[in-house]
Scaffold this motif. Structure first.
Motif, PDB file in Angstrom:
ATOM      1  N   VAL A 112       0.973  -1.246   0.114  1.00 27.50           N
ATOM      2  CA  VAL A 112      -0.290  -0.055   0.048  1.00 27.50           C
ATOM      3  C   VAL A 112       0.892   1.404   0.033  1.00 27.50           C
ATOM      4  CG1 VAL A 112      -1.642   1.212   1.267  1.00 27.50           C
ATOM      5  CG2 VAL A 112      -1.904  -1.158   1.464  1.00 27.50           C
ATOM      6  N   ASN A 113       0.570   2.258  -1.046  1.00 25.96           N
ATOM      7  CA  ASN A 113       1.033   3.649  -0.721  1.00 25.96           C
ATOM      8  C   ASN A 113       0.396   4.468   0.040  1.00 25.96           C
ATOM      9  OD1 ASN A 113       3.314   3.139  -2.833  1.00 25.96           O
ATOM     10  ND2 ASN A 113       1.574   3.142  -4.391  1.00 25.96           N
ATOM     11  N   ALA A 114       0.746   4.692   1.425  1.00 29.06           N
ATOM     12  CA  ALA A 114       0.196   5.508   2.200  1.00 29.06           C
ATOM     13  C   ALA A 114      -0.096   6.937   1.701  1.00 29.06           C
ATOM     14  CB  ALA A 114       1.201   5.423   3.576  1.00 29.06           C
ATOM     15  N   ASP A 115       0.513   7.537   0.735  1.00 28.63           N
ATOM     16  CA  ASP A 115       0.228   8.841   0.255  1.00 28.63           C
ATOM     17  C   ASP A 115      -0.871   8.767  -0.769  1.00 28.63           C
ATOM     18  OD1 ASP A 115       2.416   9.538   2.139  1.00 28.63           O
ATOM     19  OD2 ASP A 115       3.885   9.690   0.453  1.00 28.63           O
ATOM     20  N   GLN A 116      -1.452   7.742  -1.381  1.00 26.09           N
ATOM     21  CA  GLN A 116      -2.303   7.445  -2.303  1.00 26.09           C
ATOM     22  C   GLN A 116      -3.614   6.879  -1.878  1.00 26.09           C
ATOM     23  OE1 GLN A 116      -1.757   9.093  -5.033  1.00 26.09           O
ATOM     24  NE2 GLN A 116       0.357   9.661  -4.605  1.00 26.09           N
ATOM     25  N   LEU A 117      -4.000   6.960  -0.647  1.00 21.37           N
ATOM     26  CA  LEU A 117      -4.823   6.184  -0.083  1.00 21.37           C
ATOM     27  C   LEU A 117      -6.351   6.636  -0.763  1.00 21.37           C
ATOM     28  CD1 LEU A 117      -4.418   6.423   3.823  1.00 21.37           C
ATOM     29  CD2 LEU A 117      -3.762   4.613   2.317  1.00 21.37           C
ATOM     30  N   HIS A 118      -6.491   7.772  -1.532  1.00 21.41           N
ATOM     31  CA  HIS A 118      -7.834   8.078  -1.932  1.00 21.41           C
ATOM     32  C   HIS A 118      -7.755   7.958  -3.488  1.00 21.41           C
ATOM     33  CE1 HIS A 118      -9.507   8.982   1.790  1.00 21.41           C
ATOM     34  NE2 HIS A 118      -8.388   9.667   2.205  1.00 21.41           N
ATOM     35  N   SER A 119      -6.815   7.692  -3.783  1.00 21.12           N
ATOM     36  CA  SER A 119      -6.459   7.264  -5.339  1.00 21.12           C
ATOM     37  C   SER A 119      -6.537   5.835  -5.588  1.00 21.12           C
ATOM     38  CB  SER A 119      -5.389   8.086  -5.885  1.00 21.12           C
ATOM     39  OG  SER A 119      -4.987   7.726  -7.300  1.00 21.12           O
ATOM     40  N   PHE A 120      -7.505   5.164  -6.264  1.00 20.52           N
ATOM     41  CA  PHE A 120      -7.494   3.708  -6.440  1.00 20.52           C
ATOM     42  C   PHE A 120      -6.458   3.337  -7.536  1.00 20.52           C
ATOM     43  CE2 PHE A 120      -8.732  -0.272  -8.697  1.00 20.52           C
ATOM     44  CZ  PHE A 120      -8.752  -0.974  -7.537  1.00 20.52           C
ATOM     45  N   ASP A 121      -6.218   4.026  -8.399  1.00 20.51           N
ATOM     46  CA  ASP A 121      -5.198   3.703  -9.476  1.00 20.51           C
ATOM     47  C   ASP A 121      -3.667   3.406  -8.901  1.00 20.51           C
ATOM     48  OD1 ASP A 121      -7.217   3.664 -11.170  1.00 20.51           O
ATOM     49  OD2 ASP A 121      -6.851   5.713 -11.810  1.00 20.51           O
ATOM     50  N   SER A 122      -3.685   4.150  -7.788  1.00 23.91           N
ATOM     51  CA  SER A 122      -2.136   4.111  -7.315  1.00 23.91           C
ATOM     52  C   SER A 122      -2.000   3.478  -5.814  1.00 23.91           C
ATOM     53  CB  SER A 122      -1.343   5.417  -7.546  1.00 23.91           C
ATOM     54  OG  SER A 122      -2.338   6.493  -6.840  1.00 23.91           O
ATOM     55  N   VAL A 123      -3.275   3.634  -5.028  1.00 23.73           N
ATOM     56  CA  VAL A 123      -2.939   3.086  -3.585  1.00 23.73           C
ATOM     57  C   VAL A 123      -2.172   1.858  -3.556  1.00 23.73           C
ATOM     58  CG1 VAL A 123      -5.297   2.011  -3.676  1.00 23.73           C
ATOM     59  CG2 VAL A 123      -4.174   2.684  -1.651  1.00 23.73           C
TER      60      VAL A 123
END
Length: 272
Positions: A112-123
């Motif tokens: 999981v990318n902690a900085d992209q929690l609200h972007s499904f494409d990059s989370v």
């Protein structure tokens, strides 16, 4: 991953940490496997209902996630728990009926990318790898049919197919049980020996040029092979009226000694 994006978007406002994202992915794998979430916590509630979505309070406790699943009303409940330990999530899935438990340890930062929690494409990082781990280690494995029984069933079906397709296979020779089949009386009409030879198509009865004593029209003896021969043939082995040549002495259990079994007079006199 078809369906995961729609589900993730529905709960995006509840996702506050990387652990929430991992729980969402594991939940979706449970849904794809055929389970439906019926609620959160360990105990049943009046609000429980089967759904593909996560319950409203699914992420209220960030240290211990607890969800319940079921495939149908007759199947046992599966309890999924996720315990947060530093940057790791430890999943446990227990069958409430058999008490069997499977587990999976996930390093959250690896997936999981902690900085992209609200972007499904990059989370997610390598979501396919995490999905395979869930299937292999956490989800219950389907029951396997024992190899021996599967092999025996295959051999039995193969043997039946071979018997059904073998034109040279002889039928079972076991005597018939139950009521005997109807056989026409061979003496109706009387004195009909050889009469069927004039009927080549067999519309009247059987044919043949060998005179059968039982079909000759003369009075029969008291012996009826269709009723069986004690210790030799069971009843029904010979159809009523069929030609039958006895292969052993009839009435062998006669009272008293047989004269043929007595020694001749003077058999031990060497001068006779």
């Amino acid at each position: 991953m078809a369906g995961l994006e729609a589900m993730y978007t529905c709960v995006a406002d509840k996702i506050e940490c990387p652990q929430d994202a991992v729980v969402c992915l594991v939940h979706w794998e449970m849904i794809k496997y055929g389970y439906r979430c019926i609620g959160s916590g360990d105990e049943p509630s009046s609000r429980d209902k089967k759904s593909e979505l996560l319950p409203a309070d699914w992420s209220s406790n960030k240290e211990l996630y607890s969800l319940r699943y079921r495939t149908s009303d007759t199947e046992p409940v599966m309890v999924l728990k996720a315990i947060a330990v530093d940057s790791t999530l430890i999943f446990n899935l227990m069958n409430s009926g058999t008490k069997q438990v499977s587990d999976l340890m996930v390093n959250v930062s690896d997936h999981v990318n902690a900085d992209q929690l609200h972007s499904f494409d990059s989370v997610f990082r390598d979501a396919d790898d995490l999905s395979e781990k869930v299937k292999a280690q956490l989800l219950p494995r389907p029951e396997k049919v024992p190899e021996r029984s599967r092999r025996e069933e295959g051999e039995s079906s193969q043997r039946r197919r071979e018997e059904d397709g073998d034109p040279l296979r002889l039928p079972c020779r076991h005597p018939r049980h139950g009521p005997q089949p109807h056989w026409p009386d061979p003496l109706n009409p009387p004195f009909a020996a050889g009469g069927a030879d004039l009927d080549p198509f067999g519309s009247v009865g059987g044919g043949g040029m060998i005179v059968d004593p039982l079909r000759s029209g003369f009075p029969r003896s008291g012996f009826d092979p269709s009723s069986g021969i004690p210790d030799i043939l069971p009843p029904g082995a010979v159809p009523p009226g069929a030609r039958f040549d006895p292969f052993g002495p009839v009435g062998r259990h006669r009272p008293g000694p047989d004269p043929d079994h007595m020694p001749p007079p003077g058999y031990d006199d060497m001068f006779m």
